[in-house]
Design a protein around this motif. Structure first.
Motif, PDB file in Angstrom:
ATOM      1  N   GLN A 122       0.829  -1.205   0.000  1.00 16.35           N
ATOM      2  CA  GLN A 122       0.000   0.000   0.000  1.00 16.35           C
ATOM      3  C   GLN A 122       0.866   1.259   0.000  1.00 16.35           C
ATOM      4  OE1 GLN A 122      -3.391   0.156  -0.178  1.00 16.35           O
ATOM      5  NE2 GLN A 122      -3.110   2.337  -0.419  1.00 16.35           N
ATOM      6  N   SER A 123       0.615   2.146  -0.945  1.00 14.44           N
ATOM      7  CA  SER A 123       1.323   3.421  -0.991  1.00 14.44           C
ATOM      8  C   SER A 123       0.665   4.399  -0.029  1.00 14.44           C
ATOM      9  CB  SER A 123       1.289   4.009  -2.411  1.00 14.44           C
ATOM     10  OG  SER A 123       1.892   3.124  -3.330  1.00 14.44           O
ATOM     11  N   THR A 124       1.486   5.093   0.731  1.00 18.60           N
ATOM     12  CA  THR A 124       0.970   6.108   1.651  1.00 18.60           C
ATOM     13  C   THR A 124       1.346   7.510   1.214  1.00 18.60           C
ATOM     14  OG1 THR A 124       2.936   5.883   3.049  1.00 18.60           O
ATOM     15  CG2 THR A 124       0.993   4.541   3.610  1.00 18.60           C
ATOM     16  N   ARG A 125       2.391   7.612   0.376  1.00 17.47           N
ATOM     17  CA  ARG A 125       2.817   8.921  -0.116  1.00 17.47           C
ATOM     18  C   ARG A 125       3.113   8.826  -1.611  1.00 17.47           C
ATOM     19  NH1 ARG A 125       3.818  12.667   3.684  1.00 17.47           N
ATOM     20  NH2 ARG A 125       3.996  11.970   5.838  1.00 17.47           N
ATOM     21  N   PRO A 126       2.886   9.883  -2.373  1.00 19.46           N
ATOM     22  CA  PRO A 126       3.202   9.859  -3.800  1.00 19.46           C
ATOM     23  C   PRO A 126       4.703   9.694  -4.033  1.00 19.46           C
ATOM     24  CG  PRO A 126       1.742  11.698  -3.267  1.00 19.46           C
ATOM     25  CD  PRO A 126       2.225  11.147  -1.968  1.00 19.46           C
ATOM     26  N   THR A 127       5.047   8.913  -5.036  1.00 16.14           N
ATOM     27  CA  THR A 127       6.436   8.708  -5.423  1.00 16.14           C
ATOM     28  C   THR A 127       6.560   8.855  -6.932  1.00 16.14           C
ATOM     29  OG1 THR A 127       6.073   6.314  -5.574  1.00 16.14           O
ATOM     30  CG2 THR A 127       6.940   7.170  -3.481  1.00 16.14           C
ATOM     31  N   ALA A 128       7.793   9.100  -7.390  1.00 16.05           N
ATOM     32  CA  ALA A 128       8.056   9.227  -8.821  1.00 16.05           C
ATOM     33  C   ALA A 128       8.257   7.840  -9.418  1.00 16.05           C
ATOM     34  CB  ALA A 128       9.293  10.089  -9.061  1.00 16.05           C
ATOM     35  N   ILE A 129       7.546   7.546 -10.495  1.00 17.10           N
ATOM     36  CA  ILE A 129       7.657   6.237 -11.142  1.00 17.10           C
ATOM     37  C   ILE A 129       7.918   6.431 -12.628  1.00 17.10           C
ATOM     38  CG2 ILE A 129       6.125   5.135  -9.467  1.00 17.10           C
ATOM     39  CD1 ILE A 129       3.955   5.210 -11.645  1.00 17.10           C
ATOM     40  N   ASP A 130       8.533   5.418 -13.238  1.00 15.59           N
ATOM     41  CA  ASP A 130       8.808   5.399 -14.673  1.00 15.59           C
ATOM     42  C   ASP A 130       7.621   4.756 -15.390  1.00 15.59           C
ATOM     43  OD1 ASP A 130       9.701   5.152 -17.227  1.00 15.59           O
ATOM     44  OD2 ASP A 130      11.498   4.007 -16.753  1.00 15.59           O
ATOM     45  N   PRO A 131       6.922   5.460 -16.272  1.00 17.91           N
ATOM     46  CA  PRO A 131       5.752   4.884 -16.952  1.00 17.91           C
ATOM     47  C   PRO A 131       6.062   3.594 -17.705  1.00 17.91           C
ATOM     48  CG  PRO A 131       5.838   7.256 -17.287  1.00 17.91           C
ATOM     49  CD  PRO A 131       7.126   6.873 -16.651  1.00 17.91           C
ATOM     50  N   GLU A 132       7.238   3.537 -18.359  1.00 23.49           N
ATOM     51  CA  GLU A 132       7.572   2.345 -19.122  1.00 23.49           C
ATOM     52  C   GLU A 132       7.789   1.144 -18.201  1.00 23.49           C
ATOM     53  OE1 GLU A 132      10.842   3.143 -21.693  1.00 23.49           O
ATOM     54  OE2 GLU A 132       9.901   4.889 -22.633  1.00 23.49           O
ATOM     55  N   GLU A 133       8.517   1.357 -17.096  1.00 24.85           N
ATOM     56  CA  GLU A 133       8.742   0.267 -16.146  1.00 24.85           C
ATOM     57  C   GLU A 133       7.427  -0.210 -15.558  1.00 24.85           C
ATOM     58  OE1 GLU A 133       9.117  -1.771 -12.485  1.00 24.85           O
ATOM     59  OE2 GLU A 133       8.395   0.308 -12.619  1.00 24.85           O
ATOM     60  N   MET A 134       6.495   0.737 -15.327  1.00 27.58           N
ATOM     61  CA  MET A 134       5.192   0.381 -14.775  1.00 27.58           C
ATOM     62  C   MET A 134       4.443  -0.556 -15.721  1.00 27.58           C
ATOM     63  SD  MET A 134       2.864   1.128 -12.294  1.00 27.58           S
ATOM     64  CE  MET A 134       3.066   2.797 -11.691  1.00 27.58           C
ATOM     65  N   LEU A 135       4.393  -0.215 -17.015  1.00 26.14           N
ATOM     66  CA  LEU A 135       3.687  -1.067 -17.983  1.00 26.14           C
ATOM     67  C   LEU A 135       4.360  -2.429 -18.132  1.00 26.14           C
ATOM     68  CD1 LEU A 135       2.758   1.496 -20.792  1.00 26.14           C
ATOM     69  CD2 LEU A 135       1.185   0.263 -19.305  1.00 26.14           C
ATOM     70  N   ASP A 136       5.693  -2.430 -18.154  1.00 29.88           N
ATOM     71  CA  ASP A 136       6.411  -3.703 -18.303  1.00 29.88           C
ATOM     72  C   ASP A 136       6.172  -4.618 -17.116  1.00 29.88           C
ATOM     73  OD1 ASP A 136       7.462  -3.313 -20.803  1.00 29.88           O
ATOM     74  OD2 ASP A 136       9.343  -2.448 -20.085  1.00 29.88           O
ATOM     75  N   SER A 137       6.204  -4.054 -15.904  1.00 32.11           N
ATOM     76  CA  SER A 137       6.040  -4.900 -14.722  1.00 32.11           C
ATOM     77  C   SER A 137       4.635  -5.458 -14.637  1.00 32.11           C
ATOM     78  CB  SER A 137       6.363  -4.093 -13.458  1.00 32.11           C
ATOM     79  OG  SER A 137       5.443  -3.034 -13.281  1.00 32.11           O
TER      80      SER A 137
END
Length: 517
Positions: free
Chosen positions: A351-366
């Motif tokens: 569960q995320s409790t705070r916003p974090t920076a993520i890579d859109p490409e890594e998100m789709l791949d995972s």
């Protein structure tokens, strides 16, 4: 006097247009304060013609209660000024309607404003007929005003009774004051919050928030107040005893006849039970997602584990060090594959409790890698096209949940006949606001959706999967996207040769969303 009587019959309105007398056998009283006996008798006669009971007033015996009881007061100008001053505060305090005050001038009337307000002016001496006519018009005007006043007063009392009887909390804030202080709350507000009217009058309603000053809904409220428009938000508030509740606040501006906002009315509804129920639904959907992924994860982990077992067996059966090293390297690669799958699973469910920076490409791949085995078994071909360079700030686990739901739905739509799954990412501008962000595209060549289905996909418990679906996935996804200030668009076709569905998820680079409690 005959002519006066005839004139009265022509000028006065019908009896049904006039307020009812206090008693059928008792004429309405008019107070007369005129020193000259002849002029007093003239006014008394005119009052009698108008069916008014004349009462002589004494300069040194002016009583506030007696003055307020008259329907009309006719007094020489200096005394009319004095009486108007005595009764003026009563009307300003909305304690009732004052009698009509008629100022009498003996001789010529001075030119220019009188410096105070009266309901009529008489200049004596005057012939009886014109005198009766003038008093008749003044009396009619006053009675018409009184009728409107009492009608408005009855409406005000009705509105107050309504305010006091509704079960939702009602608060009224003064928009002319810089901090919008409360000027009224109804009994339901007192019951809901534990604060009585005396506790809150003069305070801004933010005291209900206590330390919860970073809620997203507060930005919506501030913007609505600044623009003078309606707003509907859910806020976490606290009662006087310290317990919290979820408050659905409907805010509306009240404008005067010139269009200027004078007050803001807030309707408060305790929706704690609803919010807790929705939170339970979100958790149940999370658990349902675990179940849907369980078979895919097991398949993805089982294949490399079988490979590891076979490679270790082969390594034990050979005496060639080079062959053993090659088998062990292959086994290490398979174990890394298992480690990657497990780490991605943990990232999805943590569960995320705070916003974090993520890579859109890594998100789709995972997300797509979680379904590699399912896509292979369903004869689904994966195509990817990524054109993003910047990261986005969001609650990672929630956006993973949205993308996972879209990808899984796309694969389910193609499990019978197979097809192509297209994943794309690109930088895009939201045309309504001009905000910049990233657009994720999840497209499939499945069976498509009808227009009726599209209208219902964001409704809780609506599903096309029968007992295999919960009907919560897209409902929760749309709620997550809304809290991230994004947009979720869909188009679909069931025409031969063009079947399929396309979802586009747009998220701003900086969503500014805060985590849930």
């Amino acid at each position: 006097m005959a002519s006066s009587t005839i004139f009265k019959a022509e000028v006065l309105p019908n009896d049904e247009d006039l307020p009812q007398m206090e008693a059928a056998d008792k004429p309405v009283a008019v107070g007369i304060l005129i020193q000259d006996a002849m002029n007093w008798r003239l006014i008394e006669t005119a009052a009698t013609q108008l069916e008014l009971r004349a009462v002589k007033l004494q300069v040194d015996r002016l009583d506030f209660a007696e003055l307020a009881s008259f329907e009309m007061i006719i007094a020489e100008e200096p005394y009319a000024r004095q009486i108007q001053g005595m009764l003026g505060e009563r009307e300003r305090q909305a304690e009732g309607i004052n009698p009509a005050i008629i100022a009498v001038y003996i001789g010529d009337r001075p030119i220019g404003p009188a410096g105070y307000q009266v309901d009529g002016v008489l200049t004596l001496p005057l012939e009886p007929a014109p005198l009766v006519a003038q008093l008749s018009l003044m009396l009619y005007a006053h009675r018409a005003f009184a009728r409107k006043y009492h009608s408005a007063l009855e409406e005000l009392h009705l509105n107050r009774r309504i305010f006091r009887s509704v079960t939702s909390g009602i608060s009224v804030a003064n928009a002319f004051e810089p901090d919008l202080p409360l000027v009224y709350v109804n009994p339901a507000f007192e019951v809901m919050t534990g604060y009585c009217l005396e506790d809150v009058v003069g305070k801004n309603c933010r005291f209900l928030q206590r330390d919860e000053s970073s809620q997203p809904g507060l930005d919506v409220i501030r913007e609505a107040i600044r623009e003078g428009r309606e707003a509907l938000v859910v806020l976490k508030n606290y009662r006087k005893d310290g317990t919290f509740f979820w408050n659905e606040l409907s805010l509306s501006p009240i404008r005067n006849r010139h269009g200027v906002v004078t007050h803001f009315v807030g309707i408060q509804t305790d929706v704690t039970a609803r919010v807790e129920f929705e939170a339970a639904l979100r958790e149940s959907e999370k658990l349902a997602a675990v179940g849907r992924l369980a078979s895919s994860i097991a398949h993805e982990i089982n294949n490399p584990l079988e490979s590891v077992m076979n490679l270790l067996y082969l390594a034990q059966q050979t005496d060639d060090p080079a062959e053993v090293r090659r088998y062990l390297q292959s086994a290490d690669g398979e174990l890394k594959r298992v480690s990657l799958i497990t780490s991605q699973s943990l990232r999805f469910y943590k569960q995320s409790t705070r916003p974090t920076a993520i890579d859109p490409e890594e998100m789709l791949d995972s997300v797509s890698s979680m379904y590699a085995g399912l896509m292979e078994n369903s004869n689904v071909l994966l195509r990817r096209r990524y054109r993003t360079e910047r990261t986005i700030v969001c609650l990672e686990s929630e956006i993973r949940q949205v993308l996972n739901n879209l990808v899984r739905n796309a694969i389910d739509a193609m499990r019978v006949r197979g097809g192509t799954l297209v994943l794309r990412s690109r930088e895009a501008v939201e045309w309504r606001t001009g905000a910049r962000g990233v657009a994720f595209t999840v497209a499939d060549t499945g069976s498509g959706m009808s227009a009726e289905t599209i209208r219902s996909i964001y409704t809780a418990f609506f599903t096309t999967k029968g007992i295999g679906g919960t009907g919560l996935g897209l409902w929760i996804s749309s709620e997550i996207v809304g809290r991230h200030k994004g947009r979720l668009l869909v188009r679909s076709s069931q025409r031969d040769g063009r079947r399929g569905t396309v979802f586009v998820l747009w998220l701003p680079f900086e969503a500014g969303v805060v985590g849930r409690e």
